[in-house]
Design an enzyme around this catalytic site. Structure first.
Site, short mmCIF file in Angstrom:
data_model
loop_
_atom_site.label_atom_id
_atom_site.label_comp_id
_atom_site.label_asym_id
_atom_site.label_seq_id
_atom_site.Cartn_x
_atom_site.Cartn_y
_atom_site.Cartn_z
CD GLU A 25 0.49 -5.79 2.09
OE1 GLU A 25 -0.48 -6.28 2.68
OE2 GLU A 25 0.63 -4.57 1.91
CG HIS A 32 -1.56 -7.14 -1.61
ND1 HIS A 32 -2.75 -7.23 -2.28
CD2 HIS A 32 -1.59 -5.96 -0.95
CE1 HIS A 32 -3.48 -6.17 -2.01
NE2 HIS A 32 -2.79 -5.38 -1.21
CG ASP A 90 3.22 -16.45 -5.48
OD1 ASP A 90 3.17 -15.27 -5.06
OD2 ASP A 90 3.93 -16.81 -6.43
CG ASP A 97 -0.22 -0.03 2.54
OD1 ASP A 97 0.87 -0.62 2.61
OD2 ASP A 97 -0.72 0.55 3.52
O1 9MR Z 1 1.87 -6.83 9.55
C1 9MR Z 1 0.66 -6.41 10.15
C2 9MR Z 1 0.07 -7.54 10.95
O2 9MR Z 1 0.94 -7.87 12.01
C3 9MR Z 1 -1.29 -7.15 11.46
O3 9MR Z 1 -1.86 -8.27 12.09
C4 9MR Z 1 -2.16 -6.68 10.30
C5 9MR Z 1 -3.52 -6.23 10.74
O4 9MR Z 1 -3.46 -5.10 11.54
O5 9MR Z 1 -1.54 -5.60 9.62
C6 9MR Z 1 -0.30 -5.94 9.08
O6 9MR Z 1 0.25 -4.81 8.52
C7 9MR Z 1 -0.27 -4.30 7.31
C8 9MR Z 1 -0.58 -2.85 7.56
O7 9MR Z 1 -1.67 -2.76 8.44
C9 9MR Z 1 -0.85 -2.06 6.29
N1 9MR Z 1 0.23 -2.24 5.35
C10 9MR Z 1 0.46 -3.63 5.02
C11 9MR Z 1 0.83 -4.42 6.26
C12 9MR Z 1 1.14 -5.88 5.92
O8 9MR Z 1 0.03 -6.59 5.52
#
Ligand code: 9MR
Length: 754
Positions: free
Chosen positions: A734, A677, A725, A362
C-alpha cells in the site's frame, strides 16, 4: 444495487494441505478452451495431486446462458456460441453491471485455474473475479485485463476460504461510454497444482539503483553460492574498470535465507552516472554517484501529499495526469465530510471534517496516523532547515510560508476539526463499509461516520498541535495560538479520560488503528507541550512517565503510529529545552543510534532493523527508515561520522540493495514499485488512471501477508521476500501518509549530510 466487492478480507486463512478434500462439484458442460491467443499467466501443466474438477456449469454457453445471471437492464444474448452483453455507459464502478454464476464451491487451500475467453471494444476492462455471492461479497481472486479481440485468459490462485456460496463474475461497469462484451468457455477447475511464484530478481549483484553519495559509504550485496571471496570491478558508463577489489563472505542472511557477500567500493569518490558493478559473472543494474537524486527525492516524497488531499480539486497544471475533482465535499455521489454524524449511538453532534489527507489507498482519515505523519513533516522542517526553501508545486507555492508547512497545515486543520466539544478527539472518520477498487474519491457513495473519541487520538492531537504552535508562530500567530489552546485542552481531556481505547474490532469500512497502551502517547504529548511552553507541569509529567528512563527504541519498531515514545524522546534530545537531566535524555538517543548501527553492521544488506523472530512488520520500509532517523539523530548529537555513514548506507536498501533487487520508491531505480494499493492510482486495474506519483514509497515486505493475493503468491516466504508489487496486495504494497513521511525525512537527512 448489490455491492459485488469488498477489498479487505478479515480472515487470514492458512493455506492448508487440503488438496484431496475437493467437494463434490456439479458436472460441467464447460468445454476446454479452444481459443488460441496469449495466456495471461503461465500455469503449470504438470499432473495435479488431486482430480481436477470443473466448478462452473455450462461455461461453454451450449444453447443457453443458464445458469449465468446478468444485472438488471443488461440482458445476455447468445452470439456465435458466446454470451454477449451491451454494457451501458455512465456507470461508476466495475461491479455496477456484471454477469456471473453463483453456487460455486470453494475449498480453502485448494488451487484453482480460472480461465475464459473474452472480447470487448478495444481499451475496455473486465474485472474477472472469484468471490462470495452473498454479503459481504468478499473477493478471493481478481484480474482486470484490458480487452480487444477474442483472447484466452487463464490464471491460477489458491482459495483462502471455504464456501458453498462462491461466485465467478465478470464486472464490466465504470465506463463512461457504452460498449460490447462477450465471454465464452468460462471455467474454474479445482485440484490443479498450485502455481509457484518466483519473483524476477535480475542480476545477483544488488546495488542502490539510484545513487551513492560521493563522499559516503558505497556497499553492495552479492548473492552467490560461493563462500570464498570473489573479485569485483566497478565499471564506468563506458565500461571502463575504474576500481576493483575483493568481496567479503557474509554467510547466510537471515532476512532472505540467501548466501551472500558484500562489496565495499567506498574508496571510489568520483561523481558520475551509469556505473555498474561486476562480480561472480553478473553485472548490477546501473547507478549514479552523486547527490542530485536525493534533492529530487526530498521534494518528490513531499509532493506525494498534494495528491493525497481530500476536500480540494487536484489541478492538472500542478500534477499533470493526476487531476481529479475535490473528494468528500458534499457533492453527490459523495455523502461528504462537511456535516458528519457519529456512528449510531456514539454522539449527538455532527462535525465539519473536510480536508486533510486520505490515509493511504483508502478514503479514510485517521487521527493517530495523521498525527505521526504531520509530526514527521514538522520535524523535518524543524531539524532539516534546507527543506524550507523546497518548492512542492502546490496551490500556495510562492507565498511567504515554506511549502512543507503549507502542506502540513492541510492536515493540521483537519486534525483540529476532529476535536469534540469535550476536548477529546475522534479516532477516525471513514466510510460505513469498505469500498472496492478503483474508486476516485469524489465518486465514493458510502455514508461517512465519526468513530468514538480515543485517548490515543486525543494525545496525538495534543502532541502535534503543541509542535505546530511553535512551528507556525512566525508565520501565523493566530493559528499558533489556536493550536496551543487545542493542545492544552486535549491533554487535559486525556488526563481526565486516560483509558478510552480504540478497539481492534472497529475495522469495518476503515482501518482500526487500535492501540490499548497510551503511556507512550502521554509521554510524547507532555514532551511536545513542554518543549513549546517550558511549563513545569509538563516537565513533571515527562519525568514522572515510566517511559522516561526506559529504552524506547526497540530493535524492530523504533517508532510508528502506535509506538510514539521515541518521537517525544527524539525531540527532547534534539530541540532546545530546559528539561532537568537532559544529558541522559541525549545519551539514550545516542545509545539507541549505536545499537541500530550494530544491527546494520551485522546485516549483509545494511538494514538497521531486527524484528523479533525475523517477522517483518506491516510497512517495514517505513520502520527501517524511521530507525535511520534515530541514527541521524545520533549524528546530530555527536558529529560522529559513523552515524553519518550509517544513515547514508541505510537508504540503499529501499532503493534496490535488497533480496528482490528493486526500489520501493516509484520512479526511482531501474525496477521500482509501480502498483501500490490505491483506489485512485489504480492504473493496474484501469489504464485510464495513473500509477502512484514518482516518489511514492511502498509498504514493503510484511511477514504476516494478511491479504489473500499475497497469500496466494507468497505463502512460506522469508522476510524480505514477503512482498509483491500488485495493487491487490494491500498488506505488502500500500501507499500511506506515514510511510512517505519517513522517506521524506530520511531523504532530507541524506541531503543535509551529503
Ligand atoms: O499501517 C497499519 C499497520 O501498522 C497495521 O498493522 C494495519 C492493521 O491494523 O493497518 C495499517 O494501516 C492501514 C489502515 O488501517 C487503513 N489505511 C491503510 C493503512 C495501511 O495499510
Amino acid at each position: 444495487m448489490p455491492l459485488w466487492e469488498r477489498s479487505r478480507i478479515i480472515t487470514v486463512a492458512g493455506v492448508a494441505a487440503l488438496l484431496s478434500a475437493v467437494a463434490a462439484a456439479p458436472a460441467s458442460s464447460a468445454s476446454a478452451s479452444s481459443a488460441s491467443a496469449s495466456s495471461a499467466s503461465a500455469s503449470s501443466a504438470s499432473a495435479s495431486l488431486a482430480d481436477e474438477v470443473e466448478q462452473v456449469t455450462n461455461g461453454g454457453f451450449d444453447g443457453t446462458t443458464d445458469p449465468f445471471w446478468s444485472t438488471a437492464g443488461m440482458p445476455m444474448t447468445l452470439t456465435d456460441g458466446r454470451a454477449c452483453v451491451d454494457v451501458p455507459g455512465g456507470t461508476t464502478n466495475r461491479w455496477d453491471v456484471a454477469i456471473g454464476q453463483n453456487d460455486i464451491d470453494l475449498v480453502a487451500g485448494e488451487s484453482y485455474r480460472f480461465s475464459f475467453d473474452a472480447s470487448g471494444d478495444p481499451g475496455h476492462v473486465v474485472r474477472a473475479i472469484t468471490g462470495l455471492a452473498v454479503s459481504p461479497y468478499d473477493t478471493y481472486f481478481e484480474q482486470s485485463p484490458t480487452l480487444g479481440d477474442l483472447q484466452h485468459y487463464s490464471y491460477t490462485f489458491t482459495a483462502s476460504t471455504s464456501t458453498a456460496a462462491g461466485q465467478v463474475a465478470f464486472q464490466v461497469g465504470g465506463s463512461p461510454d457504452p460498449w460490447h462484451f462477450c465471454v465464452d468457455n468460462v471455467s474454474l477447475v479445482g485440484g490443479v497444482p498450485p502455481e509457484v511464484y518466483v519473483p524476477d530478481t535480475g542480476p545477483r549483484v544488488r546495488v542502490n539503483q539510484v545513487a551513492y553519495v560521493p563522499n559516503g559509504p558505497k556497499v553492495a550485496t552479492l548473492v552467490t553460492s560461493s563462500t570464498t571471496r570473489l573479485p569485483w570491478q566497478l565499471l564506468s558508463r563506458t565500461g571502463k574498470t575504474v576500481a576493483h577489489g575483493f568481496s567479503t563472505p557474509r554467510g547466510v542472511d537471515v532476512s532472505s535465507a540467501q548466501n551472500v557477500q558484500t562489496i565495499d567500493f567506498s574508496g571510489y569518490r568520483v561523481a558520475g552516472t551509469g556505473f555498474t558493478l561486476r562480480a561472480d559473472g553478473e553485472t548490477s543494474r546501473p547507478f549514479d554517484i552523486g547527490v542530485t537524486a536525493y534533492q529530487k527525492l526530498r521534494s518528490d516524497s513531499l509532493k506525494f501529499y498534494y495528491t493525497q488531499r481530500s476536500g480540494i480539486e487536484i489541478l492538472n497544471s500542478l500534477r499533470p495526469g493526476y487531476a481529479r475533482p475535490a473528494g468528500h465535499v458534499d457533492v453527490a455521489p459523495n455523502q461528504g465530510d462537511g456535516n458528519v454524524p457519529c456512528q449510531p449511538g456514539v454522539c449527538d453532534y455532527r462535525l465539519d471534517v473536510r480536508g486533510g489527507w486520505y490515509d493511504a489507498g483508502d478514503h479514510g482519515k485517521y487521527v493517530v496516523n495523521g498525527g505521526i505523519s504531520t509530526w514527521e513533516l514538522l520535524s523535518e522542517y524543524e531539524q532539516s532547515p534546507g527543506v524550507r526553501k523546497v518548492s512542492l508545486t502546490i496551490p500556495t507555492s510562492g507565498d511567504r510560508v515554506p511549502d512543507i508547512l503549507d502542506e502540513a497545515r492541510w492536515e493540521l486543520d483537519f486534525l483540529l476539526s476532529m476535536q469534540a466539544p469535550s476536548g477529546l478527539v475522534h479516532h477516525k472518520i471513514h466510510d460505513a463499509a469498505w469500498t472496492g477498487l478503483p474508486l476516485l474519491p469524489h465518486l465514493d457513495p458510502q455514508p461517512r461516520e465519526l468513530h468514538p473519541v480515543s485517548t490515543a487520538a486525543t494525545l496525538n492531537l495534543a502532541a502535534v498541535a503543541a509542535q505546530a504552535a511553535r512551528v507556525y508562530k512566525a508565520y501565523d500567530p493566530a493559528f499558533a495560538a489556536r493550536a496551543l489552546r487545542a493542545a492544552k485542552t486535549a491533554y487535559d481531556a486525556a488526563l481526565a479520560h486516560p483509558a478510552l481505547y480504540a478497539p481492534e474490532s472497529d475495522g469495518i469500512g476503515g482501518g482500526a488503528y487500535n492501540d490499548a497502551n497510551v503511556t507512550d502517547e502521554f509521554y510524547w504529548a507532555a514532551a511536545e507541550l513542554f518543549i513549546t511552553t517550558g511549563a513545569s507541569r509538563y516537565a513533571r509529567d515527562v519525568i514522572a512517565s515510566p517511559l522516561h528512563k526506559a529504552d524506547v527504541f526497540a530493535p524492530g519498531v523504533g517508532f510508528d503510529w502506535a509506538a510514539t515514545a521515541a518521537a517525544g524522546r527524539l525531540d527532547l534530545a534534539l530541540l532546545p529545552n530546559k528539561l532537568p537531566g537532559l544529558a541522559s535524555v541525549k545519551k539514550s538517543v545516542v545509545d539507541a543510534a549505536s545499537r541500530y548501527l550494530a544491527i546494520q553492521r551485522a546485516h549483509p544488506y545494511g538494514v538497521a532493523y531486527a524484528p523479533a523472530n525475523n517477522m517483518w512488520d506491516w510497512g517495514s520500509n517505513s520502520i527501517l527508515l524511521n530507525n535511520l532517523v534515530v541514527v541521524g539523530a545520533g549524528y546530530r548529537l555527536t558529529g560522529d561520522r559513523r552515524f553519518r555513514d550509517g544513515l547514508l548506507t541505510g537508504v540503499d536498501y529501499v532503493l534496490g540493495r535488497n533480496a528482490l533487487n528493486m526500489s520501493y520508491v516509484t520512479g526511482y531505480g531501474t525496477v521500482s514499485s509501480q502498483n501500490q494499493h490505491s483506489r485512485w492510482y489504480a492504473h493496474q486495474l484501469d489504464p485510464a488512471l495513473p500509477n502512484p506519483p514518482v516518489g511514492t514509497l511502498a509498504g514493503g515486505p510484511n511477514s504476516s501477508i494478511q491479504d489473500p493475493y499475497a497469500q496466494s503468491k507468497l505463502t512460506g516466504c522469508v522476510a524480505q521476500f514477503c512482498y509483491i508489487d500488485d495493487i491487490q496486495s494491500w498488506s505488502t504494497n500500500e501507499e500511506t501518509i506515514n510511510w512517505n513521511a519517513a522517506l521524506a525525512r530520511v531523504s532530507a537527512y541524506v541531503v543535509d549530510l551529503a
